[in-house]
Enzyme design. Structure first.
Site, PDB file in Angstrom:
ATOM      1  N   LEU A   1       2.388  -9.356  -1.275  1.00 57.16           N
ATOM      2  CA  LEU A   1       1.958  -8.713  -0.043  1.00 57.16           C
ATOM      3  C   LEU A   1       0.440  -8.543  -0.063  1.00 57.16           C
ATOM      4  O   LEU A   1      -0.146  -8.129  -1.053  1.00 57.16           O
ATOM      5  CB  LEU A   1       2.634  -7.353   0.115  1.00 57.16           C
ATOM      6  CG  LEU A   1       4.159  -7.354   0.231  1.00 57.16           C
ATOM      7  CD1 LEU A   1       4.651  -5.972   0.615  1.00 57.16           C
ATOM      8  CD2 LEU A   1       4.630  -8.385   1.251  1.00 57.16           C
TER       9      LEU A   1
ATOM     10  N   HIS B   1       0.827  -1.208   0.000  1.00 61.30           N
ATOM     11  CA  HIS B   1       0.000   0.000   0.000  1.00 61.30           C
ATOM     12  C   HIS B   1       0.862   1.259   0.000  1.00 61.30           C
ATOM     13  O   HIS B   1       0.568   2.232  -0.695  1.00 61.30           O
ATOM     14  CB  HIS B   1      -0.905   0.032   1.240  1.00 61.30           C
ATOM     15  CG  HIS B   1      -1.956  -1.026   1.279  1.00 61.30           C
ATOM     16  ND1 HIS B   1      -1.925  -2.064   2.190  1.00 61.30           N
ATOM     17  CD2 HIS B   1      -3.076  -1.201   0.541  1.00 61.30           C
ATOM     18  CE1 HIS B   1      -2.988  -2.824   2.009  1.00 61.30           C
ATOM     19  NE2 HIS B   1      -3.700  -2.339   1.015  1.00 61.30           N
TER      20      HIS B   1
ATOM     21  N   SER C   1      -3.050  -7.861   2.897  1.00 62.89           N
ATOM     22  CA  SER C   1      -3.505  -7.722   4.278  1.00 62.89           C
ATOM     23  C   SER C   1      -3.883  -9.069   4.870  1.00 62.89           C
ATOM     24  O   SER C   1      -3.738  -9.285   6.083  1.00 62.89           O
ATOM     25  CB  SER C   1      -4.693  -6.767   4.337  1.00 62.89           C
ATOM     26  OG  SER C   1      -4.311  -5.466   3.920  1.00 62.89           O
TER      27      SER C   1
ATOM     28  N   ASP D   1      -4.469  -7.344  -7.560  1.00 62.56           N
ATOM     29  CA  ASP D   1      -5.899  -7.511  -7.835  1.00 62.56           C
ATOM     30  C   ASP D   1      -6.146  -7.214  -9.316  1.00 62.56           C
ATOM     31  O   ASP D   1      -6.748  -6.210  -9.684  1.00 62.56           O
ATOM     32  CB  ASP D   1      -6.706  -6.577  -6.934  1.00 62.56           C
ATOM     33  CG  ASP D   1      -6.505  -6.892  -5.468  1.00 62.56           C
ATOM     34  OD1 ASP D   1      -6.950  -7.965  -5.030  1.00 62.56           O
ATOM     35  OD2 ASP D   1      -5.876  -6.083  -4.770  1.00 62.56           O
TER      36      ASP D   1
END
Length: 274
Positions: free
Chosen positions: A181, A33, A183, A147
């Protein structure tokens, strides 16, 4: 760095700027992020991150309630990364009435791969992104390529609605062992975390075979699925697709290999462009 929680505060904070660059997130931030925030900084005259856990994109048996809310830690990381403004609305602020107007993305792109296994997911994603772009008046919006299907759908949505915003895709950030990576990596126990990079390795194995000229896509997918199952994963799919629209590729097409699989109770996704 300023933190605002209401639309009125957001509009006031943005009133002096003409070209906001936004990074939409659901919080529980990681280095991937923060890389998006750094990529956004040269794209606008203010860098804005949004933090909102969007109920609309969670299925009835998914992890909405247990999704980590870590606003204080997130804001500390964003400030260190050079973010100027954080918009972190409550659910009541962002959806003050039921969100009955929703974006219905095309089935050919939204009901395959992730959409097949998470019905309605992309309705929720496209709806919240459209609303966030409207609220922030962003002129650039930065998303991660992890994504991949989501990024394509958002690009198509922005084009069809003629929104005055550039959608920027940033390469997937990975740990040293290759794990993308996410969450949700925080849900993995130590043994699972040690095993998690197998998903990336499976994708790279398919990608290497494609680069070597193998065009038996079904066999490559089957081999990767079997390898993951043998290692204790429960894969939903490993699929070779065309980059532009995620349909079946021809050998000359730029391709992407996409996968989703569960390790224990944690579902991970990844992809590798070819």
């Amino acid at each position: 760095m300023q933190i605002v929680h209401t639309l009125a505060q957001l509009r006031q904070a943005l009133s002096a700027y003409r070209h906001p660059a936004v990074v939409p997130t659901m919080g529980n931030l990681h280095d991937g992020h923060l890389a998006l925030v750094r990529a956004a900084q040269p794209l606008g005259d203010i860098t804005l991150a949004t933090i909102f856990v969007n109920r609309l994109q969670f299925g009835p048996h998914e992890d909405f309630e247990r999704y980590p809310r870590t606003l204080e830690a997130d804001c500390a990381q964003l400030e260190a990364a050079g973010c100027d403004l954080v918009f972190a609305p409550s659910e009541a602020e962002f959806y003050p009435e039921p969100q009955t107007y929703k974006v219905q993305p095309p089935a050919a792109l939204a009901d395959i791969l992730e959409g097949q296994f998470r019905p309605g997911f992309f309705v929720g994603v496209c709806t919240v992104v459209l609303k966030l772009l409207a609220c922030t008046q962003a002129r650039s919006a930065v998303f991660g390529k992890k994504d991949y299907q989501q990024l394509l759908l958002i690009r198509h949505m922005v084009r069809q609605f003629a929104l005055p915003v550039d959608i920027v895709g940033i390469a997937t950030h990975r740990s040293a062992d290759g794990l993308a990576l996410s969450s949700r990596n925080g849900y993995l126990n130590p043994a699972q975390r040690a095993q998690a990079a197998e998903l990336s390795r499976a994708l790279h194995g398919v990608a290497d075979a494609l680069r070597a000229g193998n065009t038996d896509y079904a066999a490559l997918e089957s081999q990767a699925l079997q390898s993951l199952r043998t290692s204790g994963w429960a894969p939903d799919y490993v699929s070779v697709r065309r980059q532009t629209d995620l349909q079946a590729p021809a050998p000359q097409d730029p391709m992407v290999v996409l996968a989703a699989a569960r390790l224990g109770e944690t579902r991970l996704i990844d992809n590798v462009e070819v």
